[in-house]
Every structure is written in C-alpha cells, then in structure tokens.
Design an enzyme around this catalytic site. Structure first.
Site, PDB file in Angstrom:
ATOM      1  N   GLU A  48     -10.389  -2.714   4.485  1.00 18.05           N
ATOM      2  CA  GLU A  48      -9.074  -2.142   4.771  1.00 18.05           C
ATOM      3  C   GLU A  48      -8.973  -0.744   4.158  1.00 18.05           C
ATOM      4  O   GLU A  48      -9.771  -0.364   3.303  1.00 18.05           O
ATOM      5  CB  GLU A  48      -7.974  -3.023   4.149  1.00 18.05           C
ATOM      6  N   ASP A  66       0.773  -1.252   0.000  1.00 17.67           N
ATOM      7  CA  ASP A  66       0.000   0.000   0.000  1.00 17.67           C
ATOM      8  C   ASP A  66       0.805   1.304   0.000  1.00 17.67           C
ATOM      9  O   ASP A  66       1.759   1.442   0.772  1.00 17.67           O
ATOM     10  CB  ASP A  66      -0.864   0.082   1.267  1.00 17.67           C
TER      11      ASP A  66
HETATM   12  C1  FRU Z   1      -3.711  -3.796   2.793  1.00 15.95           C
HETATM   13  C2  FRU Z   1      -3.066  -4.179   4.113  1.00 15.95           C
HETATM   14  C3  FRU Z   1      -3.451  -3.175   5.185  1.00 15.95           C
HETATM   15  C4  FRU Z   1      -2.333  -3.304   6.162  1.00 15.95           C
HETATM   16  C5  FRU Z   1      -1.154  -3.528   5.259  1.00 15.95           C
HETATM   17  C6  FRU Z   1      -0.087  -4.395   5.839  1.00 15.95           C
HETATM   18  O1  FRU Z   1      -3.033  -4.241   1.670  1.00 15.95           O
HETATM   19  O2  FRU Z   1      -3.453  -5.473   4.482  1.00 15.95           O
HETATM   20  O3  FRU Z   1      -4.724  -3.376   5.732  1.00 15.95           O
HETATM   21  O4  FRU Z   1      -2.182  -2.173   6.968  1.00 15.95           O
HETATM   22  O5  FRU Z   1      -1.652  -4.126   4.086  1.00 15.95           O
HETATM   23  O6  FRU Z   1       1.040  -4.419   5.041  1.00 15.95           O
END
Ligand code: FRU
Length: 580
Positions: free
Chosen positions: A308, A139
C-alpha cells in the site's frame, strides 16, 4: 431558532418508523447548522441517506446508539438551509433483538443544533502531534507545501471514530507542528469513497487548470478501486473533482494510493500505484492521460501483506555527493512485529523503471516500532527538504485504542536522507528542526543519576540522552510513573540492538497485539538518543538520525520518573525538556 437545541420530537421534525429496519427522519425546514447523531461504537452500522428534493445528496454509515451514547457526530446541514430534508435510516441485522428498534437511545437523542462541540475531551490527545478534531483518521494524504503553508489531508471518518466512510479531512500548518483543522475536503461520490492519495503543485500548468493549481489524486473505492483526480485553484482550500474521472483503472482488486511527482530528468509526471503485490509505474505529460511504464516488486522484499501507499523519491547520500532513489512500500500485515510497517528499497529510477540495488530477499524497514505506517513525503517542500509523515498506529488495534472523540495521530514530521553502512545504503530519519522550537522549560538538568523524578504533569517532553558506549556495554532507561507503568529502552552495544518494551506501559488490554517489545538493529554505534514523549506516544530516535522506534502508549498518569542503568562500561546521562 439560531443557537437553540431542538429535539426532533416537535412539529418541525418527525420520525416515521416504517417497516422493521427502516425509519425516516423528516426535518421540515432546516434552520440549524447541524444534525447531531448519537453513536455507540459497539452498535451495528446503519445506512443513512440525506434526501433533498427527492434526491440522495449524501450517504454515510453510522453506528447509531442502541443502549448507550459514546459520543455525537455532526451532519453539516448548512447547504440545505431552508429546505425540506429527509434522513433515511436503514439498519442492517436484527434491530429488534434487544427490544423494539423504537426504544434505541438514538431516537430520543438525535438533535438539531447550531453548534458542535469540538473542545478536547481526551486525556490522551497529544499536545504536539497532529490529530483530527473528531472522528477516525488513518493515512496522511495529499501532503504538499505552497506559499508558506504545509497542507496535510488525511483519511477521515467524520461520522465515527472507527474506520468507515472515507473522506479527506484537511489541516494546515506553517511549521509542521502546530496544525489548524480545516474540516472536510473530499467526500464520497458515485465512484466510491475517497481512499489515500497525493497532491502536487502544477507550477507549469501542464494540466490546464492554471499555473500553480494544486492537483490531487486519490483512489475512488467503490465496487472496484480506480484512480481519480481533483484540482484546486485556491491553494488546496477546496477541490473540484475532474469530470473525466477515473483517470487510471486496472483489472486488479487492490489497486490504490496514487503517488505522483514531477520527474525532472524526463520532464514528465510519474505516478506510482500499489497493485496487489507490486508497485506500478505510470507516466504523463498532462496529469490526465497516463501511460503504463513498468512494475516493481515481484520477488523483492516482504510480501506477507498487502502493498500500500507507495512513494518514490531521490535522496542525497550523507557525506558523499551521490544521490539514490528510494521506493517506499507500506505493507499490512507483514511488519517485523506484527501488523503494519514501512519497508523501502534503494536503487535507481530512470523515469520508466525502478532498479533495486539491494538483495531480493532483503527487507529494509524504515522504523522499528509498532506504530509507523502509511509514510509518505511532501510535494514541493521548501529548501530542497524531503519531509516525511507517517500515521502513528497499527491496523491490529487502531480501531480499539482507548480514545473516543477521535482516533489516531500522525508521528512527528521527519527529514529523510540516506546513509551508508557496511557497504549498504539505508534511510535516515531526523526529527524536523521545527520540533526544536517546541522546547520550553528544562524539566531535568543533565545528570547521570540512577533515579530522578521530574514535573511531567503536561505529559509532553523530550529526553536527550548522551551515551559513551563501550564494546560490551548496556544502557537501560526506564521511563515510569507512580503506578509502575513503564516504557523500557535497552541499548546493547555488543548485540548492536536498541529495543523498546511497552508491555507494562499502562492501558494495554484493549488488544493482545498491543503488548510488545520491539528491537532495532544498530548500524554503527549510538552516541545519543532523542526521545519524544507526548500524551500517548513515545518516539525514539538516535542522535544521528539512523534509526527510530515509534510507539503508542496509554499511561494512566504521565511517566515522571527516570531510571538509568549503565552496565559493562557504558556511560550515559539524560536531560529533559518540556515540549509545548
Ligand atoms: C492504508 C490504507 C490504504 C487505503 C486507505 C483506506 O492504511 O489501507 O491502502 O487507501 O488505508 O483508508
């Protein structure tokens, strides 16, 4: 010793094999910048602890090479210069199953060095998309703009090109398309690894860190997930973690990805958090003390995966003087084509509660490709812009895509707004205007010829397609190479769909989930397309910024041939520009 390689088996360093799963690497006096660790992606994780003065100062999980070395990763020793350092290595599992642990290739190749080579080694590394110099990325985090610079932090594993050891890496850009890597910004601590989050510019010094301080929020992912903050007094170059962390906790296992913004109407900060199957809303006047306001989600939209990475943003509705709020909910899995996708809700927000105007059982998707996730917007963007970035991959195979030096890129930046169609409101995405400046030579003159070949050697270009649709028309465009690898787009006017088929796009065998045909609903008619091709991606936008399909592809040679087929009254032509 500067500049020389120093193998560990000399009198400055020593390897001590202890009980069967345990080894101590002793560096008697740190005189080089890096410790380089050999990684093999299919090896099991080892737990490494860097010990200085009898204290653990850093810890990470690394797939130390057993039989072959895929690449090296660096541990930066700069801050331990002149010190005695122990690297405590503990392996999980049975390290003796393939012979003696001592014979694993990592031990003869671990080395100290003043340099770590980040020169690109990957034929699929994009030219104009953001990627980390090395290591794994997911992300985008903490997107903000200040004083002429866009800041992009990202979920980063500096110790391997698969998901692990979450840090925030950092890149900056003046134009959203040329990025400079700045390296590590937030590293794991006693509260956990550093999961996704945001950053805001505190213009009015509401938090007391100073006018214009940059305040970042992230999830501390330890035994539980909690929200922490860090502040920067040097415009995001470095952060100090707040000593009152965590700032928000809850009795929910999936509780993460804070998104904070200034709500002008109530003159307070608002935080959104993904909490299980809902988005929770909090408010604060000082960024430190947060009050729970409400939750949105139960009974709304798609719930086939974990919610998320939220965002909540007020956007203009094209061609009207209305403004509406859009709540972004990235979801994994549950996407329309398997794995992750970005859903959104349209409605109103009064500073306390989000009210959705859609039907509860309706799901709106922001993109109709397989590789568009964790999309969030920039804080403090200039000129009233609303700029969105998304991670360009899919958790179904992100760890398996055929690159090694790094894994994953971000999609092209887009400006977003809303548009109305048949009584409903949807999000529109327009590739950021900065992408226009990347155009170089015209590789193909505008023409409606059925088959053309162009100089695609660099593997990065933009196709501009004009379409005059007829009521029952069809336009098919195949972008292919000499090996017959291809990506096929089909616009079916009567069915009101645009689809992308990447089943024969090149290397696809690394995951069954990669071969795919995805289809977007066309709202209105398509008058043209803009197709952004980079070494390992094809992003399709319609000319009016109403729909997009974002896809990874791994052609073994660049696609350099265009087949254009119009049926049942459609007319279309295409031109191609190099992108640099
Ligand atoms: C989304 C996610 C988020 C988390 C991050 C961990 O892709 O699962 O929810 O904060 O990646 O790397």
């Amino acid at each position: 010793m500067a500049g020389t390689l120093q193998l560990l088996a000399d009198n400055e360093t020593e390897m001590k094999f202890l009980s069967k799963n345990h080894c101590l690497v002793e560096i008697k006096n740190v005189a080089t910048r890096f410790l380089l660790l050999p990684v093999e992606e299919k090896a099991e994780l080892c737990r490494l602890r860097i010990i200085v003065g009898n204290e653990t100062v850093q810890a990470m999980n690394v797939r130390l090479a057993v039989g072959q070395i895929d690449y090296f990763v660096p541990v930066d020793l700069a801050r331990y210069a002149g010190k005695h350092v122990l690297v405590d290595v503990q392996a999980a599992g049975d390290v003796h199953k393939n012979g003696s642990w001592k014979d694993h290739v990592c031990w003869s190749h671990i080395r100290l060095s003043d340099a770590f080579d980040t020169v690109n080694r990957e034929k699929w590394r994009p030219i104009y998309h953001h990627t980390p110099a090395y290591g794994w990325m997911n992300d985008p985090n903490g997107l903000f703009y200040k004083d002429g610079l866009y800041h992009l932090y990202y979920q980063w594993n500096p110790y391997g090109s698969q998901w692990e050891n979450m840090h925030w890496g950092h890149s900056v850009s003046r134009d959203l398309v040329h990025w400079e890597n700045k390296g590590m910004t937030l590293a794991p601590d006693a509260l956990g690894t550093i999961f996704s989050g945001c950053a805001v510019v505190d213009h009015e010094n509401t938090a007391g860190f100073g006018k214009g301080a940059v305040v970042a929020f992230y999830t501390s992912a330890g035994e539980s997930q909690m929200q922490s903050m860090a502040y920067s007094k040097d415009n995001g170059a470095s952060f100090v973690k707040y000593d009152g962390n965590p700032v928000v906790t809850a009795d929910v296992p999936d509780f993460r990805d804070p998104h904070v913004f200034w709500h002008r109407e109530t003159a307070r900060w608002v935080m959104l958090l993904a909490a299980g199957q809902e988005m929770r809303i909090y408010s604060s006047s000082n960024l430190k003390d947060w009050q729970y306001e409400s939750a949105f989600g139960e009974g709304w939209g798609n719930h086939d995966g974990v919610w998320e990475c939220p965002d909540l943003i007020k956007l203009p509705v094209r061609g009207t003087n209305k403004e509406k709020w859009m709540l972004i909910c990235n979801i994994n899995p549950g996407g329309p084509f398997g794995g992750n996708a970005t859903q959104y809700f349209i409605g109103q927000f009064d500073g306390h509660r989000f009210t959705c105007e859609d039907q509860p059982d309706e799901t709106k998707w922001m993109d109709y490709g397989k590789d568009h996730y964790a999309a969030i917007t920039f804080d403090n963007a200039p000129d009233g812009r609303h700029i969105l970035m998304a991670w360009m991959s899919n958790w179904q195979y992100a760890n398996l895509v055929p690159t090694l030096q790094y894994r994953s890129a971000n999609a092209v930046p887009c400006d977003i707004d809303l548009f109305e169609h048949a009584g409903k409101t949807y999000v529109g995405r327009t590739p950021a205007k900065e992408l226009l400046a990347l155009r170089g030579r015209r590789l193909l003159k505008r023409s409606a010829a059925a088959r053309r070949t162009f100089d695609a050697e660099k593997g990065a270009y933009e196709l501009l397609v004009n379409i005059k649709p007829s009521a029952a028309g069809q336009t098919r465009l195949s972008l292919q190479n000499e090996k017959g690898e291809r990506v096929v787009l089909t616009y079916d006017v009567a069915a009101a769909t645009l689809s992308v088929d990447r089943t024969l796009s090149g290397e696809t065998d690394f995951s069954d989930a990669f071969k795919a045909v995805t289809t977007a609903p066309v709202r209105g008619q398509i008058s043209g397309l803009r197709i952004f091709v980079d070494k390992s991606s094809v992003e399709v936008f319609d000319a009016d910024g109403r729909l997009s399909l974002t896809h990874l592809v791994f052609p073994t040679q660049p696609y350099n041939t265009l087949l254009l087929q119009n049926g049942r009254g459609n007319e279309a032509d295409v031109e191609v520009y190099e992108l640099r």
